[in-house]
Write an enzyme that holds these catalytic residues in place. Structure first.
Site, short mmCIF file in Angstrom:
data_model
loop_
_atom_site.label_atom_id
_atom_site.label_comp_id
_atom_site.label_asym_id
_atom_site.label_seq_id
_atom_site.Cartn_x
_atom_site.Cartn_y
_atom_site.Cartn_z
CE LYS A 59 -3.93 1.99 2.53
NZ LYS A 59 -4.88 1.80 3.78
CB SER B 61 -8.26 1.07 5.81
OG SER B 61 -8.76 2.02 5.87
CB SER C 15 -8.18 3.68 2.83
OG SER C 15 -7.26 3.04 3.78
#
Lengths: 95, 477, 497
Positions: free
Chosen positions: C84, C183, C159
């Protein structure tokens, strides 16, 4: 609670955000709705409840006073939008 | 109308740790810009602080020595503001649970007033960087070397009523912190900085007036001047029917004036909240006691010991213990020569005068305990006389001098050889018949002149006792 | 089986046995990315950056080490992994999917990256996400939204949008995400993959660009629970650079997977299965309890009324911390700097106004408000007090249960564009995930079925503090009994057999 235009201006100023009149009005309504919703917390009695910033009782995490070599200066400055070979440069600050 | 000045002090002190408060970069003063830096202290995204244990120990030491309560469960908080000297845009400090509270510092002013100054709190925090202004290009450069150097901020209650009290307090703080070894307290290098909050009110009034905060005070002298200036300014304002405005003022030491700092256009609201990256600090009895037991003997205890055990006069003991460097020098020299009174005499006389003349602090002088103890030894053994010793002292004050070698190399040993001295005495008597006649006709003062002549012939190295004895013997023959 | 369809452990075993070479594994994944990912040809857009040359070079190095008999104890040596883009990778762009970070290249590696490198994993690219991890749909990215591999029209969740989508689309065998309020778990559920948020402090946050420091935690997203356990084994552990990381001894998570759930006590909070929960989701999630029961687990319904207060509590705390954490992005030290400023303050204002997206600005202002003079006690302090009560309620529940079962989200993945127009509604959809972060607990989302439109549903197993191996084992047991996690994503995933 009611969020006023002045409160939005104050919060934007503290946050260093520039809002157009239109954005400020959208923010006023949006924040008002969200903060209004947050007020449900007032339904809970928290008298005598100790505020909890850390979920676990971890404490006394410390390091020894030992010097290690510092980082390469060029690498630290490499991302700066404006710098010379020894420092980051900003518009002159006023006292 | 009688006015009273009311002051509180915020004193920032840089702690003498080797590494920074939240990372392992060196705290060394100076260095090329941004060479004592790493991703943590330059606020790179994703980095985290980890507390230096020694900072907590030092803060605790200071707190205990200043008679504070130690907050056994204390935490760090974030103070948020935007400025280029603060790369994270928040300073890690302590607001809600500072490490020390409720302290007390007894002071005695020059004019002999004794009182206690209360300490509101002492908290730990990180220093900010240095901004270097380039007027030509209208730019500012950011040097982050000082970012993350550990500080304690010592916040007093508004207990000061005169500049004299402020100076006495700062002197006491400085001495105490130096004794503890937690800071070098150099005002010039900024390792000790005082901000003065000052207001005035009519004598006897209960309520405080509106206060101003003064910054950029780099010496005790500047502080005294700034206080007197500001008190007068506020009184003037009020007496002319005006109102004092709460503001921050900057002292200009060159112009002997303070100026209102351009009030920041932006609102000041630091939005303190508990620092989520740092777990709390809990000081148990064992930790507390180990720090308490490690406290060195402080000035007051030392002074009493010098008086009762070493027989020093109170005045001397007070002066010597006033500066840690001086007390250390005294103790080391005494340990070498075993003559505390003589060491004290030299310190109170020659050394104090020299320090005053040169305008330096004891901790910055070159004079070594070895040099002074050797000098004292040579005088005692009558190898040199006191006047010669003072000349040598003046040299040793400015350089690391091997006194014994110097005395030998320059042939300065005192002449005690009676045969040699007698020859000189005879020559002097022969060459100064007028003085001899004066002496014989009852003018005993003439012997002083003859004595001086002998010493001159002996190049100042004559043993005064021997010269005196032989001169009297020859004159009275 | 195609390389890209394998789980990370399957691929790791074949690399170890010599059947597949690490550089070939990297190439296969990179090819898959090229085929499926490009945004402008309608692709998934899971990646912000791919590290083609670096990854192949690294894979060759790792292969040489394996050939030399090194990395024997490392089950993921040579396996590609995607990261990420809020996790710092030295010398590589790390953007948080924000304009304000510009071309920021971190001068250091996050601790998890150092650990992955030491274990011989091959970093293949940086993944798309909601800007600064603020968003529940993947749509707030400056680099464009990520598409749900199961259906283009749907969001991935967020997210960690890119992480969930990349794994679902076989564009990465596994990934690292971060979870502040759901997330990892929520996008994993929307994309039909397995995602785990470890106990707060189990994994070092050093190098994770902070959103809300007291809630953020890095964790794995993978095809199944065993992969998650293998990744957690690599990245967990006390880190001297992170004062909040925990110092605890534990057995290998992977080795602890027994599949035995007999006697496991599962609590089901009644409040979380009432109104507002989609009926398909409800049925599928409760089905997880039934499945585990068939293997000897015990289930019981219980009351946890405070759950209703988790969303406002979470948003106040997260926004407050974010307002401070994101202050350092000011156009001075790194990233984007606006043009045409008058002075320093104007430089700050312009840069931040132009550099941050709408949702990020909203949360910064919300957080600034909650901390400002006059409102701190009523909002921030109040939230910390309610947090304490929520933590206490969980502590009490874990005296009775080993695991609490929640849905990961009230619905399956919504349609693109539906959520952003109504932020409050988006916040409320985090109802089942945020309390887990407030209490610092470990949680794992496992695929447990599909809704009537064929979109995946995720169930969330939440453990007591440091109960990471308990939830991993329960998820593992469940996945031994079911094959929801093996179903291919219709649009871009594995070919239907």
């Amino acid at each position: 609670m009611e969020i006023t235009k002045e409160m939005v201006a104050y919060v934007a100023e503290l946050s260093r955000l520039k809002l157009s009149d239109e954005e400020a009005e959208t923010a006023r309504k949006g924040l008002g709705e969200i903060i209004g919703y947050m007020d449900v917390l007032n339904n809970i009695d928290t008298e005598d409840v100790e505020p909890m910033s850390h979920a676990f009782a971890v404490k006394n995490v410390m390091r020894d006073d030992v010097v290690r070599p510092s980082h390469d200066r060029a690498e630290l400055l490499a991302n700066a939008p404006k710098a010379d070979d020894e420092a980051i440069i900003v518009p002159r600050t006023v006292e | 109308m009688a006015w009273e000045t009311v002051m509180g002090l915020e004193v920032h002190v840089e702690l003498a740790t080797k590494s920074k408060i939240f990372c392992s970069c060196t705290t060394e003063f100076g260095g090329e810009p941004n060479t004592h830096c790493c991703p943590v202290c330059t606020g790179m995204p994703g980095t985290l602080p980890v507390v230096n244990r020694q900072v907590v120990n030092y803060a605790m030491k200071a707190g205990i020595a200043l008679n504070c309560d130690i907050t056994r469960y204390n935490k760090f908080d974030r103070k948020n503001y935007f400025y280029p000297d603060l790369p994270k845009a928040y300073q890690i400090s302590q607001l809600y649970l500072p490490i020390c509270r409720n302290g007390r510092v007894p002071i005695e002013t020059e004019s002999g007033l004794k009182k206690d100054i209360r300490i509101h709190e002492i908290h730990m925090e990180e220093d900010a960087g240095k901004l270097i202004h380039d007027e030509f290009n209208d730019e500012t450069k950011c040097d982050y070397n000082r970012c993350g150097v550990p500080l304690i901020e010592i916040v007093s209650e508004p207990d000061f009523r005169s500049a004299e009290e402020v100076i006495a307090y700062l002197t006491k703080l400085k001495s105490t912190l130096e004794y503890l070894g937690v800071s070098d307290c150099k005002m010039q290098e900024g390792s000790m900085r005082a901000d003065v909050n000052l207001s005035v009110r009519q004598a006897g009034a209960e309520e405080f007036g509106t206060r101003t905060e003064m910054k950029n005070l780099n010496s005790f002298k500047a502080i005294a001047k700034a206080i007197n200036f500001e008190a007068k300014r506020q009184i003037d304002v009020i007496e002319r029917g005006g109102k004092v405005i709460q503001e921050t003022r900057r002292w200009d030491d060159n112009k002997d004036k303070s100026y209102a700092m351009r009030s920041k256009e932006n609102a000041q609201d630091y939005r303190y909240f508990p620092e989520p990256d740092l777990p709390p600090i809990e000081i148990d009895d064992q930790w507390y006691n180990s720090v308490k037991d490690s406290l060195p003997e402080l000035a007051e205890a030392k002074k009493q010991r010098y008086i009762s055990e070493l027989g020093l006069p109170e005045y001397d003991a007070n002066m010597i213990t006033g500066q840690k460097a001086l007390a250390d020098f005294f103790e080391e020299t005494t340990a070498l020569c075993g003559n505390p009174k003589e060491v004290s005499n030299w310190i109170m006389g020659e050394l104090m005068r020299k320090l005053g003349d040169e305008g330096i602090e004891a901790k910055d002088m070159k004079l070594t305990p070895k040099a002074l103890s050797t000098l004292i030894g040579l005088v005692e053994k009558k190898t040199i006389n006191r006047n010669k010793a003072k000349e040598i002292f003046a040299i040793a004050f400015n350089e690391d001098l091997d006194v014994e070698k110097y005395v030998k190399d320059n042939n300065l040993e005192q002449v005690s050889d009676e045969g040699l001295v007698l020859e000189i005495v005879k020559n002097v008597i022969a060459a100064n018949s007028k003085a001899v006649d004066d002496y014989n006709s009852g003018n005993k003062k003439a012997i002083g002149f003859l004595m001086g002549q002998c010493m001159k012939e002996l190049k100042g190295k004559g043993n005064p006792g021997v010269v005196n004895k032989l001169l009297n013997q020859e004159l009275n023959k | 089986m195609n390389i890209t369809e394998m789980t990370a452990l399957e691929l790791g075993a074949k690399i170890k046995s010599g059947e597949i070479k690490a550089p070939d594994a990297a190439r296969a994944v990179l090819d898959e990315i090229k085929k499926k990912d490009p945004y402008y040809s309608g692709g998934i857009n899971a990646y912000i950056v791919t590290l083609e040359n670096e990854a192949i070079k690294r894979a060759e190095e790792v292969q040489a080490m394996i050939d030399a008999g090194e990395l024997e104890d490392s089950p993921l040596a040579g396996v590609p992994i995607a990261i990420k883009d809020n996790i710092c990778t030295k010398g590589v762009k790390t953007t948080c999917a924000s304009k304000i970070l510009g071309d920021f290249k971190s001068p250091y590696n996050a601790t998890v990256i150092e650990k992955l490198n030491a274990a011989g994993a091959v970093i293949i690219g940086k993944l798309n996400m909601d800007e600064f991890a603020m968003g529940s749909t993947g749509e707030t990215s400056f680099y464009g939204e990520t598409k749900n591999p199961w259906n283009h029209e749907r969001v991935t969740g967020g997210s960690s949008s890119g992480a969930a989508a990349a794994v679902a689309a076989c564009e990465a065998p596994c990934a690292l995400g971060s979870d502040t309020g759901g997330s990892i778990r929520q996008p994993a559920s929307f994309c039909g993959v397995t995602g785990m948020k470890p106990t707060y402090g189990a994994v070092s946050r050093y190098g994770l660009i902070a959103y809300a420091s007291s809630l953020d935690q890095i964790g794995p997203i993978a095809k199944d629970a065993a992969d998650c356990a293998a990744i957690l084994d690599i990245i967990c552990g006390k880190d001297e650079m992170d004062g909040t990381s925990l110092d605890v001894e534990h057995k290998s998570y992977l080795d602890s997977l027994s599949g035995d759930v007999s006697g496991l006590k599962i609590g089901i909070p009644g409040q979380c299965f009432g109104d507002g929960l989609n009926a398909d989701v409800k049925a599928a999630v409760l089905g997880v309890a039934e499945t585990l029961k068939s293997k000897g687990a015990e289930t019981e319904e219980f009351d946890m009324p405070l759950i209703d207060y988790a969303v406002p509590t979470y948003y106040i705390i997260a926004a407050a911390e974010a307002s401070s954490n994101l202050s350092r992005f000011d156009g001075v030290k790194y990233g984007f700097r606006a043009d045409g400023f008058e002075d320093l303050t104007d430089l700050y204002m312009k840069t931040r106004s132009e550099g941050f997206g709408e949702e990020v600005k909203r949360r910064i202002m919300l957080g600034t408000f909650a901390l400002s003079t006059g409102y701190y006690d009523a909002y921030y302090k109040k939230a910390l007090q309610v947090k304490a009560l929520i933590k206490k309620a969980f502590d009490e529940a874990y005296e009775k249960y080993d695991i609490i079962l929640f849905p990961a989200a009230p619905t399956t993945a919504p349609k693109m564009g539906e959520s952003l127009s109504d932020p409050l509604k988006m916040y409320l959809s985090d109802i089942y995930t945020v309390s887990v972060n407030l209490a610092g607990l470990p949680g794992i989302s496992v695929p447990c079925g599909f809704d009537k439109d064929g979109m995946p549903i995720g169930a969330q197993l939440v453990g007591a503090p440091l109960g990471d191996s308990v939830i991993l084992n329960a998820a593992f047991a469940y996945q031994q009994l079911t094959d929801h996690h093996k179903k291919p994503a219709e649009k871009f995933g594995k070919e239907v057999e």
